[in-house]
Write an enzyme that holds these catalytic residues in place. Structure first.
Site, mmCIF file in Angstrom:
data_model
loop_
_atom_site.group_PDB
_atom_site.id
_atom_site.type_symbol
_atom_site.label_atom_id
_atom_site.label_comp_id
_atom_site.label_asym_id
_atom_site.label_seq_id
_atom_site.Cartn_x
_atom_site.Cartn_y
_atom_site.Cartn_z
ATOM 1 N N ALA A 8 -5.812 3.461 -5.296
ATOM 2 C CA ALA A 8 -4.660 3.178 -6.166
ATOM 3 C C ALA A 8 -3.916 4.458 -6.530
ATOM 4 O O ALA A 8 -3.339 4.572 -7.608
ATOM 5 C CB ALA A 8 -5.138 2.470 -7.429
ATOM 6 N N ARG A 14 8.290 2.555 -1.617
ATOM 7 C CA ARG A 14 9.166 1.430 -1.266
ATOM 8 C C ARG A 14 9.475 0.527 -2.456
ATOM 9 O O ARG A 14 10.357 -0.310 -2.406
ATOM 10 C CB ARG A 14 8.534 0.622 -0.111
ATOM 11 C CG ARG A 14 8.565 1.383 1.210
ATOM 12 C CD ARG A 14 7.650 0.768 2.259
ATOM 13 N NE ARG A 14 6.255 1.167 2.073
ATOM 14 C CZ ARG A 14 5.249 0.821 2.876
ATOM 15 N NH1 ARG A 14 5.508 0.066 3.930
ATOM 16 N NH2 ARG A 14 4.010 1.222 2.645
ATOM 17 N N GLY A 102 -5.401 -1.268 -3.921
ATOM 18 C CA GLY A 102 -4.867 -1.654 -5.230
ATOM 19 C C GLY A 102 -3.600 -2.479 -5.146
ATOM 20 O O GLY A 102 -3.137 -3.021 -6.157
HETATM 21 C C1 UD1 Z 1 -2.832 0.026 4.730
HETATM 22 C C2 UD1 Z 1 -3.675 0.097 6.007
HETATM 23 C C3 UD1 Z 1 -3.182 -0.992 6.963
HETATM 24 C C4 UD1 Z 1 -3.286 -2.350 6.287
HETATM 25 C C5 UD1 Z 1 -2.554 -2.368 4.930
HETATM 26 C C6 UD1 Z 1 -2.922 -3.637 4.188
HETATM 27 C C7 UD1 Z 1 -4.334 2.435 6.356
HETATM 28 C C8 UD1 Z 1 -4.056 3.681 7.116
HETATM 29 N N1 UD1 Z 1 -3.519 1.401 6.611
HETATM 30 O O1 UD1 Z 1 -1.490 0.311 5.097
HETATM 31 O O2 UD1 Z 1 -3.985 -0.990 8.150
HETATM 32 O O3 UD1 Z 1 -2.734 -3.347 7.131
HETATM 33 O O4 UD1 Z 1 -2.981 -1.259 4.130
HETATM 34 O O5 UD1 Z 1 -2.128 -3.847 3.048
HETATM 35 O O6 UD1 Z 1 -5.269 2.392 5.612
HETATM 36 N N2 UD1 Z 1 -3.434 5.086 -1.295
HETATM 37 C C9 UD1 Z 1 -4.061 6.092 -1.982
HETATM 38 N N3 UD1 Z 1 -3.915 7.383 -1.556
HETATM 39 C C10 UD1 Z 1 -3.175 7.703 -0.450
HETATM 40 C C11 UD1 Z 1 -2.531 6.658 0.247
HETATM 41 C C12 UD1 Z 1 -2.673 5.350 -0.191
HETATM 42 O O7 UD1 Z 1 -4.742 5.861 -2.962
HETATM 43 O O8 UD1 Z 1 -3.117 8.889 -0.127
HETATM 44 C C13 UD1 Z 1 -3.590 3.702 -1.773
HETATM 45 C C14 UD1 Z 1 -2.276 3.076 -2.216
HETATM 46 O O9 UD1 Z 1 -2.057 3.297 -3.605
HETATM 47 C C15 UD1 Z 1 -2.466 1.601 -1.884
HETATM 48 C C16 UD1 Z 1 -3.474 1.609 -0.746
HETATM 49 O O10 UD1 Z 1 -4.079 2.896 -0.724
HETATM 50 O O11 UD1 Z 1 -3.007 0.891 -2.979
HETATM 51 C C17 UD1 Z 1 -2.822 1.330 0.611
HETATM 52 O O12 UD1 Z 1 -1.834 2.310 0.854
HETATM 53 P P1 UD1 Z 1 -0.446 1.969 1.534
HETATM 54 O O13 UD1 Z 1 0.326 3.219 1.670
HETATM 55 O O14 UD1 Z 1 0.202 0.820 0.869
HETATM 56 O O15 UD1 Z 1 -0.963 1.541 2.992
HETATM 57 P P2 UD1 Z 1 -0.284 0.569 4.037
HETATM 58 O O16 UD1 Z 1 0.781 1.293 4.752
HETATM 59 O O17 UD1 Z 1 0.092 -0.713 3.367
HETATM 60 CA CA CA Z 2 0.212 -1.425 1.317
#
Ligand code: UD1
Ligand code: CA
Length: 456
Positions: A8, A14, A102
């Site tokens: 999270a 976006r 999250g």
């Molecule tokens: C991610 C998955 C994707 C999946 C999708 C499902 C990866 C690389 N990709 O993509 O395969 O289909 O979720 O919804 O895992 N976050 C952190 N720290 C970071 C980056 C992200 O805590 O450095 C958290 C975000 O707050 C979020 C979650 O991880 O809650 C997912 O991150 P997000 O950037 O939304 O990933 P997606 O591109 O949706």
């Molecule tokens: Ca996501």
């Protein structure tokens, strides 16, 4: 011991929002709170929330939830890096763990249980769902039916993009496998981030294996990356909450326009008209009627309460068999005892109505105590504010306050007293007395013929 790590830390660019994405709400609950609740229901302990962007706000949203601990990801280097941060905060005795995003709030508990079973004998299990089109989700690659990798949409070939089996971002890991393999993630990908999804290929290559569970209800595994996704999730959550209420005996005349927070309870045989919103800590009793367009937040309603259309409640409490509205406004600390009535265009704030007391039309009742059975006439105003301080109005049991009275607080009207219509009351009216506080009427005989202005 099975723990959970919830990612999270991302900003959620976006969303175009100053608020961290995971705090955007689905039916009145921040998305990340839904995820924590699901993990808790599946028996996870402790629950580690990885925070980063807006860390303090995310932490604050969990005040009082002692099974939630936090890990800080200073820089958002990807989901793999976030997982590494969470892992460092886990107790050593953790055997297995859920890893959840999250921003994927509606995961059903039974899918988490299915993940636990599927992970037995494997390094990890991952929950996927079929989506057509598969949008920007990671795609699941299979070899001889077995999951061998997850490829992110941005790294996928056009053939891979056609795969409809999507990664929900929900996993169950063997803790030992995770501790041993997390350091081998790299940033060789289109986004230059550490992808936790690469652990699937690592598990497959090592022979430990990855298992996949395909979810029954794909709509519950959607993530929210922007506000359109958020609206779709709210719509899905709305039907889940409304269906559960209807199955428990609540009638909804138009479920599609009825918005009930997941935190609200409603008793059986209650009828909810179209366009109603019930939010926060609201609890509605049995056999109530909630009229069209009413908005009720953080309020308690007993059994058999009738709320006529377009009434607004905010932190109010109403006992059984009361009647409110139409167009009534109950503000914080409004309290109606059994059978009290508050009618159209009446505003009540920090005031208690005794059993059966009534203010049926056009009144402002603030900072007041109204005895049982008292009748407050149309247009009555409690003048509770002198420009500096608020003062109390006390109205005795069974008393009668005539229409258009102005009660200048602090003021007391005794039990069974009578206030004449149109009075400005500035002194106590004793028990059983008549208070008249208005200019005495006089009639001038023959005045119209003698002195009234004549048309020219
Ligand atoms: C991610 C998955 C994707 C999946 C999708 C499902 C990866 C690389 N990709 O993509 O395969 O289909 O979720 O919804 O895992 N976050 C952190 N720290 C970071 C980056 C992200 O805590 O450095 C958290 C975000 O707050 C979020 C979650 O991880 O809650 C997912 O991150 P997000 O950037 O939304 O990933 P997606 O591109 O949706
Ligand atoms: Ca996501």
């Amino acid at each position: 011991m099975r723990a959970a790590i919830i990612l999270a830390a991302g900003q959620g660019t976006r969303m175009k929002s100053a608020r961290p994405k995971v705090l955007h709400e689905v039916l009145g609950r921040p998305m990340v709170q839904w995820v924590v609740d699901a993990a808790r229901l599946a028996g996870a302990k402790p629950i580690v929330v990885v925070v980063g962007y807006g860390a303090q706000a995310v932490r604050d949203s969990f005040a009082g939830q002692d099974d939630v601990i936090f890990a800080v990801q200073e820089q958002q280097l990807g989901t793999g890096d976030a997982l590494a941060c969470g892992l460092a905060a886990l107790p050593a005795e953790t055997d297995s763990l859920f890893v959840l995003c999250g921003d994927v709030p509606l995961i059903p508990t039974q899918e988490l249980q299915a993940l636990v079973e599927a992970q037995q004998g494997c390094a990890l299990s991952v929950l996927s769902f079929k989506s057509q089109p598969p949008h920007g989700y990671g795609r699941k690659l299979r070899q001889d039916g077995k999951v061998c990798a997850i490829i992110e949409a941005k790294d996928a070939s056009s053939e891979q993009l056609a795969i409809s089996e999507c990664n929900s971002g929900t996993y169950c890991f063997d803790a030992e496998f995770l501790r041993g393999s997390i350091a081998s993630l790299d940033t060789n990908n289109a986004q230059g981030e550490f992808y936790l999804t690469d652990l699937v290929a690592i598990a497959h290559a090592s022979g430990a294996g990855a298992a996949a569970v395909v979810a029954a209800d794909a709509a519950r595994l959607a993530g929210a990356n922007d506000r359109c996704d958020l609206a779709a999730l709210n719509k899905r959550a709305q039907s889940l909450v409304n269906e559960a209420l209807m199955r428990s005996g609540v009638t909804m005349e138009d479920p599609a326009s009825t918005w009930v927070d997941s935190t609200v309870s409603v008793g059986p045989e209650t009828v909810i008209a179209p366009g109603v919103r019930l939010s926060g800590r609201t609890q509605i009793g049995a056999a109530c009627r909630i009229g069209q367009g009413s908005v009720i937040g953080d309020s308690l309603l007993g059994d058999g309460v009738v709320v006529h259309p377009y009434s607004v409640f905010e932190s109010a409490q109403v006992e059984a068999a009361c009647s409110v509205g139409p167009f009534a406004r109950l503000r914080p600390q409004a309290y109606l005892e059994t059978g009290a009535k508050v009618g159209n265009f009446v505003e009540v704030k920090k005031a208690r109505f005794g059993a059966g007391a009534k203010a049926n039309h056009l009144a402002y009742i603030g900072d007041a105590e109204i005895g049982a059975g008292a009748n407050i006439g149309a247009g009555t105003i409690t003048c509770n504010y002198d420009g500096a301080n608020k003062h109390l109005t006390q109205i005795g049991e069974g008393s009668f306050v005539g229409s258009n009275s102005t009660l200048v607080a602090p003021i007391k009207i005794g039990d069974g007293a009578f206030v004449a219509a149109g009075s400005v009351v500035t002194r106590e009216v004793p028990e059983g007395a008549l208070g008249v506080g208005r200019v005495k009427q006089r009639n001038i005989e023959g005045w119209v013929a003698r002195a009234a202005p004549k048309k020219g």
